[in-house]
Design a protein around this motif. Structure first.
Motif, mmCIF file in Angstrom:
data_model
loop_
_atom_site.group_PDB
_atom_site.id
_atom_site.type_symbol
_atom_site.label_atom_id
_atom_site.label_comp_id
_atom_site.label_asym_id
_atom_site.label_seq_id
_atom_site.Cartn_x
_atom_site.Cartn_y
_atom_site.Cartn_z
ATOM 1 N N ARG A 133 0.974 -86.302 -3.128
ATOM 2 C CA ARG A 133 -0.285 -86.223 -4.010
ATOM 3 C C ARG A 133 0.047 -86.683 -5.416
ATOM 4 N NH1 ARG A 133 -4.526 -86.703 -0.927
ATOM 5 N NH2 ARG A 133 -4.112 -84.949 1.038
ATOM 6 N N ALA A 134 -0.845 -87.088 -6.373
ATOM 7 C CA ALA A 134 -0.790 -87.110 -7.612
ATOM 8 C C ALA A 134 -0.621 -85.932 -8.376
ATOM 9 C CB ALA A 134 -2.294 -87.943 -8.180
ATOM 10 N N GLY A 135 0.082 -86.102 -9.354
ATOM 11 C CA GLY A 135 0.558 -84.817 -10.318
ATOM 12 C C GLY A 135 1.655 -84.097 -9.715
ATOM 13 N N SER A 136 2.164 -84.538 -8.380
ATOM 14 C CA SER A 136 3.351 -83.824 -7.876
ATOM 15 C C SER A 136 4.602 -84.007 -8.527
ATOM 16 C CB SER A 136 3.624 -84.082 -6.242
ATOM 17 O OG SER A 136 2.333 -83.747 -5.420
ATOM 18 N N ARG A 137 5.582 -82.920 -8.622
ATOM 19 C CA ARG A 137 6.816 -83.432 -9.197
ATOM 20 C C ARG A 137 7.704 -83.993 -8.036
ATOM 21 N NH1 ARG A 137 8.709 -83.238 -14.192
ATOM 22 N NH2 ARG A 137 10.205 -81.478 -14.272
ATOM 23 N N VAL A 138 8.654 -85.006 -8.426
ATOM 24 C CA VAL A 138 9.470 -85.632 -7.637
ATOM 25 C C VAL A 138 10.780 -85.737 -8.210
ATOM 26 C CG1 VAL A 138 9.838 -87.511 -6.218
ATOM 27 C CG2 VAL A 138 7.523 -86.966 -6.865
ATOM 28 N N VAL A 139 11.893 -85.358 -7.394
ATOM 29 C CA VAL A 139 13.401 -85.310 -7.979
ATOM 30 C C VAL A 139 14.025 -86.496 -7.032
ATOM 31 C CG1 VAL A 139 15.337 -84.284 -8.163
ATOM 32 C CG2 VAL A 139 13.258 -82.650 -8.117
ATOM 33 N N ALA A 140 14.648 -87.492 -7.784
ATOM 34 C CA ALA A 140 15.142 -88.348 -7.182
ATOM 35 C C ALA A 140 16.400 -88.186 -7.478
ATOM 36 C CB ALA A 140 14.874 -89.733 -7.948
ATOM 37 N N TRP A 141 17.390 -87.813 -6.060
ATOM 38 C CA TRP A 141 18.582 -87.541 -6.181
ATOM 39 C C TRP A 141 19.521 -88.625 -6.109
ATOM 40 C CZ3 TRP A 141 20.322 -82.401 -6.135
ATOM 41 C CH2 TRP A 141 18.945 -81.350 -6.394
ATOM 42 N N MET A 142 20.157 -89.043 -7.259
ATOM 43 C CA MET A 142 20.871 -90.462 -7.596
ATOM 44 C C MET A 142 22.404 -90.102 -6.924
ATOM 45 S SD MET A 142 20.003 -91.418 -11.254
ATOM 46 C CE MET A 142 20.668 -89.934 -11.959
ATOM 47 N N GLY A 143 22.969 -88.709 -6.870
ATOM 48 C CA GLY A 143 24.106 -88.440 -6.314
ATOM 49 C C GLY A 143 24.341 -88.607 -4.648
ATOM 50 N N ALA A 144 22.908 -88.179 -4.023
ATOM 51 C CA ALA A 144 22.721 -88.547 -2.779
ATOM 52 C C ALA A 144 22.624 -90.010 -2.417
ATOM 53 C CB ALA A 144 21.561 -87.809 -1.979
ATOM 54 N N ALA A 145 21.880 -90.789 -3.308
ATOM 55 C CA ALA A 145 21.679 -92.167 -3.175
ATOM 56 C C ALA A 145 23.066 -93.055 -3.149
ATOM 57 C CB ALA A 145 20.886 -92.866 -3.936
ATOM 58 N N ASN A 146 23.869 -92.391 -4.049
ATOM 59 C CA ASN A 146 25.251 -93.369 -4.065
ATOM 60 C C ASN A 146 26.153 -92.984 -3.097
ATOM 61 O OD1 ASN A 146 24.485 -94.421 -6.507
ATOM 62 N ND2 ASN A 146 24.970 -92.936 -7.872
ATOM 63 N N HIS A 147 25.865 -92.079 -2.179
ATOM 64 C CA HIS A 147 26.500 -91.776 -0.933
ATOM 65 C C HIS A 147 25.929 -92.217 0.524
ATOM 66 C CE1 HIS A 147 30.269 -89.253 -2.199
ATOM 67 N NE2 HIS A 147 29.559 -89.631 -3.020
ATOM 68 N N ASP A 148 24.815 -92.880 0.318
ATOM 69 C CA ASP A 148 24.116 -93.462 1.405
ATOM 70 C C ASP A 148 24.984 -94.551 2.249
ATOM 71 O OD1 ASP A 148 22.335 -94.311 3.167
ATOM 72 O OD2 ASP A 148 20.413 -94.252 1.649
ATOM 73 N N GLU A 149 25.230 -94.069 3.544
ATOM 74 C CA GLU A 149 25.965 -94.948 4.252
ATOM 75 C C GLU A 149 25.154 -96.133 4.632
ATOM 76 O OE1 GLU A 149 28.601 -94.859 5.370
ATOM 77 O OE2 GLU A 149 29.536 -92.845 5.173
ATOM 78 N N GLN A 150 23.801 -96.284 4.655
ATOM 79 C CA GLN A 150 23.255 -97.575 4.745
ATOM 80 C C GLN A 150 23.152 -98.567 3.790
ATOM 81 O OE1 GLN A 150 21.466 -97.822 7.597
ATOM 82 N NE2 GLN A 150 22.251 -95.826 8.131
#
Length: 408
Positions: free
Chosen positions: A305-322
């Motif tokens: 929803r608009a106004g919701s806080r979102v955390v983008a976890w770069m540490g997780a992204a950088n270990h993505d096996e995909q």
């Protein structure tokens, strides 16, 4: 959810990330009223798509129009915990970044290398004859702080005060509600007072330093206010300091944990730039960034929803096996290595070239001057404060004693 804040998680978040990427790649944390994204493509999208995911954390659900975000962005109170460059959207972000980026051109950064090398050897001279050091306290913390202090034109002798302010502000950055602790508010207030004094001095007597340049910086239509200058000084002090400190610490730790990779680097020193990129991926100094949904948006099958806080976890992204083959393997020859340790898009870290240069100079000197480098003990390391940054607060090392070079 509590596992995300345990000391075990802070020491080694990657097994938790792997579980969440597979089972809850887009997760809502009900107690915190915050969304988290863990997969590479989702994280990159959140960081890149400023139309849907605003950097302005005060955006309200009733005001989801991105145009409205830009309209009120100039009113952001940087003293409330944000820094203008990282808590603004275009067009004001673009204006400010264009003004301050002149200090971070490739030519400007390259010109700093001799001084960084001089400081590096001065710090190593203090410990080389003893055969032991705390990498963080003796080296990887003071180096970037002195560099930044000199860029800003302020006494490097004040770095212990900077360390206190930086620790408090960074720890408070973990607050999902976007609010500061009283300790962080006090630290930010004291930091602003300190820089106001320096700014006042530079208005009367400009020097060849970044604060003087910021005071003078303007283009045809836009001028940096004192609030903008204060925000940038704080951002450079806190973000630049923490990122480089942890990059150097994480690099030494990763190489010691993988002796075959350390040996490969000693045999092929030309791999150092690639090794630094792998450290940035494998143990990202900055693990997460906050955004706010500017409108209702769907990601990973979840409606945010608009106004919701979102955390983008770069540490997780950088270990993505995909995205990364054998993502859990530390490989200094990894290529390509499209990590997003410095963010992505409009808010890609302005100081990334400086952090890379400092790490390169520092690691070259460490590998050259500290023979038989090893952990002093195998006791569990104490993680740096908070989950936003990733590193350790102390890393005791031993090595074969060598004479000081006198900063040559």
């Amino acid at each position: 959810m509590n596992e995300l804040f345990s000391i075990e998680f802070l020491r080694n978040p990657y097994p938790t990330y792997a579980y969440l990427r597979s089972n809850q790649p887009v997760m809502y944390m009900e107690p915190l009223q915050t969304w988290s994204v863990f997969q590479y493509d989702h994280v990159k999208s959140v960081l890149f798509d400023h139309a849907n995911f605003s950097s302005e954390h005060r955006l309200k659900p009733k005001d989801p129009d991105p145009a409205s975000v830009a309209d009120h962005a100039d009113n952001t109170d940087s003293s409330a915990g944000g820094f203008s460059l990282i808590t603004l959207d275009p067009p004001r972000h673009t204006q400010l970044r264009s003004l301050v980026s002149k200090a971070f051109t490739p030519k400007a950064i390259a010109a700093l290398e001799p001084r960084i090398a001089e400081l590096t050897h001065e710090l190593l001279d203090k410990v080389s004859a003893s055969g032991e050091m705390d990498l963080i306290g003796d080296f990887s913390y003071p180096l970037p702080v002195i560099v930044i202090a000199e860029m800003l034109g302020i006494p490097s002798g004040d770095r212990e005060q900077f360390k206190h302010w930086s620790d408090e502000v960074v720890a408070s950055a973990d607050n999902f509600a976007g609010e500061q602790s009283s300790e962080a508010a006090d630290a930010r207030s004291a930091m602003d007072d300190y820089f106001r004094s320096i700014i006042a001095q530079r208005r009367l007597n400009p020097q060849d330093d970044l604060i003087s340049a910021l005071i003078a910086a303007e283009d045809a239509q836009h001028h940096l206010s004192e609030k903008d200058i204060l925000s940038f000084c704080a951002l450079l002090l806190v973000a630049g300091n923490e990122t480089t400190t942890n990059l150097i610490g994480n690099a030494v730790r990763s190489l010691l944990d993988h002796p075959e990779q350390l040996q490969k680097l000693r045999e092929q020193p030309e791999l150092l730039p690639s090794a630094i990129e792998e450290v940035l991926r494998y143990r990202s100094p900055l693990q997460a960034m906050f955004r706010t949904a500017a409108r209702d948006v769907e990601i990973g099958g979840q409606k945010i929803r608009a106004g919701s806080r979102v955390v983008a976890w770069m540490g997780a992204a950088n270990h993505d096996e995909q995205k990364f083959e054998d993502a859990g393997t530390f490989d200094i020859t990894r290529s390509p290595n499209p990590h997003i340790a410095f963010g992505h898009g409009l808010h890609f870290c302005l100081g990334a070239p400086l952090a890379r240069l400092e790490a390169k100079v520092a690691l070259e000197a460490i590998l050259e001057r500290l023979p038989d480098l090893a952990r002093a003990n195998q006791e569990p390391l104490t993680p740096a404060r908070g989950f936003i940054v990733h590193g350790v607060s102390s890393l005791p090392l031993t090595f074969t004693k060598t004479p000081a070079r006198g900063g040559s």
